[in-house]
Write an enzyme that holds these catalytic residues in place. Structure first.
Site, PDB file in Angstrom:
ATOM      1  N   HIS A 146      40.950  46.460  50.337  1.00 53.90           N
ATOM      2  CA  HIS A 146      40.212  45.224  50.086  1.00 53.90           C
ATOM      3  C   HIS A 146      40.993  44.280  49.176  1.00 53.90           C
ATOM      4  O   HIS A 146      41.104  44.500  47.972  1.00 53.90           O
ATOM      5  CB  HIS A 146      38.846  45.548  49.475  1.00 53.90           C
ATOM      6  CG  HIS A 146      38.003  44.334  49.244  1.00 53.90           C
ATOM      7  ND1 HIS A 146      37.093  44.242  48.213  1.00 53.90           N
ATOM      8  CD2 HIS A 146      37.943  43.144  49.900  1.00 53.90           C
ATOM      9  CE1 HIS A 146      36.508  43.066  48.257  1.00 53.90           C
ATOM     10  NE2 HIS A 146      37.012  42.382  49.258  1.00 53.90           N
ATOM     11  N   GLU A 158      41.397  46.820  46.139  1.00 51.06           N
ATOM     12  CA  GLU A 158      40.541  48.001  46.048  1.00 51.06           C
ATOM     13  C   GLU A 158      40.913  48.951  47.190  1.00 51.06           C
ATOM     14  O   GLU A 158      40.816  48.576  48.361  1.00 51.06           O
ATOM     15  CB  GLU A 158      39.060  47.613  46.144  1.00 51.06           C
ATOM     16  CG  GLU A 158      38.554  46.845  44.937  1.00 51.06           C
ATOM     17  CD  GLU A 158      37.094  46.467  45.058  1.00 51.06           C
ATOM     18  OE1 GLU A 158      36.358  46.594  44.068  1.00 51.06           O
ATOM     19  OE2 GLU A 158      36.678  46.013  46.156  1.00 51.06           O
TER      20      GLU A 158
END
Length: 511
Positions: A146, A158
């Site tokens: 992410h 992430e």
């Protein structure tokens, strides 16, 4: 190069040529990988590649890379016409529409094209990695990667593991992101991952303060910037993100947590969405963004006259900073180099000023049997803060309040008057941010270091919420939460069990 990172000889494929997909492709190409860009919309990938190449040219013109490096990086990005052309990719990053069935179908198709050791990554910000992987033959090589928008500029990635994701796959993506110049953090697939979960209080507490008429948006934004050190206030940030997007994320996290009141959406924001007031992109949100519109000024207190007989308690950080600032300004005072048992900061005449502990000023005045009670909000650094928020008890006269205002103004701080809401603005927001981060750690979503890194690198917080809680003192943060819970009578403000354990053990989050 990190131990498990993909070598630059490995090909990276990106599916989806929108802003996120193009940004990810740019990052991978600049790091030295051959990149294939695929988008089913005719012309979209070609347009994105042209944009990436122009970006590299501009970076060279600004001296941020050599002309040769820019040319070579641009040449590393190529167009893929079909998914079948991605068979040689070592990593495929998907950045298409946020729909579970679309992502499941795409990755199922890719499983029949790429090799078994190709890593499949999704840039989803909200969909369960476990749910996406449930449709796959080999879900162990699927994970979330992410990025944050704009991907070339935002440092955070992430790395999200689903229930089946192999640890080695997550490590490889983590190390690859590190080699790409990013700040990756591990997290597990849970609603909102780290950032979209832990950032909710920043918006939620501001919206509640507005609903309680604590102050107007411009004033609250200024307090969060000038006292809290945040780059943007919550209302201007929501206008930038878009209320349709921000409200949808809040609803998604709220529903995914089965209606946990900590994530309750705001009726005020719902009304904005209903009206089509999405923020900057629609021309109106909390602020008017039409061409030529003037931004509203925050409301601050007019200059007040400083009274004699000022006493400071320098055992508190705020009192200590005020002493230094007032000394520099040539203002006389009496110093008490102790921490008072009621956390008072100063006394001028009959006015007592305390740092907020989550009680309202009116409740504090009643508990202390002292009518002329004023509360000061938290500041990130009271030595360098440009402003501060104050609130007075209902018992406190205007003259007594002005006496306190004058002291802070003499110290070079602008003063915003808030209505008497429990916890004021910065203190309650920081306590709630830390509380949510603590709960994420306690539930194994991430560790404390990852929580702080994610909030600093993903949403530009001035300090990680758990590091900030350590600096304030965990007992004080817990007291704020407990007082908020008592004042509101809501489970929304329940303190994390991990926070209680740390207080009981006298251990900070970062040893």
């Amino acid at each position: 190069m990190s131990t498990q990172a993909l070598p630059t000889t490995a090909t990276v494929a990106v599916i989806g040529a929108g802003a996120m997909g193009a940004g990810i492709a740019q990052v991978a190409a600049q790091a030295g990988h051959a990149v294939q860009l695929l988008d089913l919309k005719p012309g979209a990938a070609a347009q994105a590649i042209a944009g990436i190449q122009k970006t590299f040219t501009r970076l060279a013109e600004k001296g941020r890379m050599t002309a040769q490096a820019a040319s070579e990086a641009g040449a590393r990005v190529s167009l893929a016409a079909t998914a079948a052309e991605l068979s040689g990719a070592a990593l495929v990053v998907e950045a298409v529409v946020e729909k579970l069935d679309v992502k499941q179908q795409l990755f199922a198709e890719l499983e029949g094209i790429v090799s078994d050791d190709c890593i499949l990554a999704t840039n989803t910000s909200s969909i369960s990695i476990t749910a996406i992987g449930a449709a796959l033959r080999r879900p162990q090589r699927l994970l979330g990667m992410h990025f944050f928008n704009p991907a070339p500029l935002m440092a955070l990635v992430e790395v999200v593991s689903g229930l089946a994701t192999e640890a080695a796959v997550a490590q490889a993506v983590h190390d690859t992101a590190l080699d790409w110049g990013k700040s990756p953090v591990f997290t597990k697939s849970s609603p909102g991952f780290i950032v979209n979960r832990c950032a909710r209080p920043y918006y939620a507490e501001a919206l509640r303060l507005l609903s309680e008429q604590a102050a107007d948006p411009a004033t609250l934004d200024a307090v969060m910037r000038e006292a809290g050190g945040f780059r943007m206030g919550p209302f201007e940030l929501m206008d930038l993100i878009g209320h349709d997007v921000n409200f949808a994320v809040t609803r998604s996290v709220f529903e995914a947590h089965f209606g946990d009141p900590r994530f309750t959406p705001s009726l005020i924001q719902q009304e904005l969405v209903n009206a089509g007031y999405f923020g900057r992109k629609s021309g109106r949100g909390f602020y008017d963004h039409a061409a030529g519109a003037l931004a509203p000024a925050p409301t601050t207190e007019a200059p007040a006259t400083l009274a004699n007989g000022l006493a400071l308690w320098t055992g508190e950080a705020l009192g200590q900073a005020l002493a230094k600032r007032l000394t520099a300004a040539g203002v006389p005072f009496t110093a008490h180099d102790v921490r008072h048992n009621d956390a008072r900061v100063l006394r001028v005449g009959e006015t007592l000023v305390h740092l907020t502990d989550g009680r309202s000023a009116t409740q504090r005045a009643a508990d202390n049997s002292h009518e002329a009670t004023v509360l000061a909000d938290l500041t990130l650094d009271p030595l360098t803060a440009r402003g501060i928020a104050l609130a007075r008890a209902d018992h406190c006269s205007e003259a007594a309040f002005k006496a306190a205002v004058a002291v802070f103004q003499a110290a070079g701080l602008s003063v915003a008057r808030l209505d008497d809401v429990p916890g004021l603005a910065v203190m309650r927001t920081v306590a709630m941010l830390a509380n949510e981060a603590a709960d994420a750690v306690s539930q194994g979503v991430c560790d404390a270091a990852a929580a702080d890194t994610a909030m600093c690198k993903g949403v530009n917080y001035p300090i990680g919420p758990l590091a900030w809680a350590d600096a304030i003192g965990l007992p004080q943060v817990l007291a704020v939460l407990d007082h908020l819970a008592k004042a509101y009578g809501e489970d929304r403000y329940r303190a994390s069990l991990l926070l209680r354990r740390r207080v009981a053990a006298r251990r900070p989050f970062h040893d």
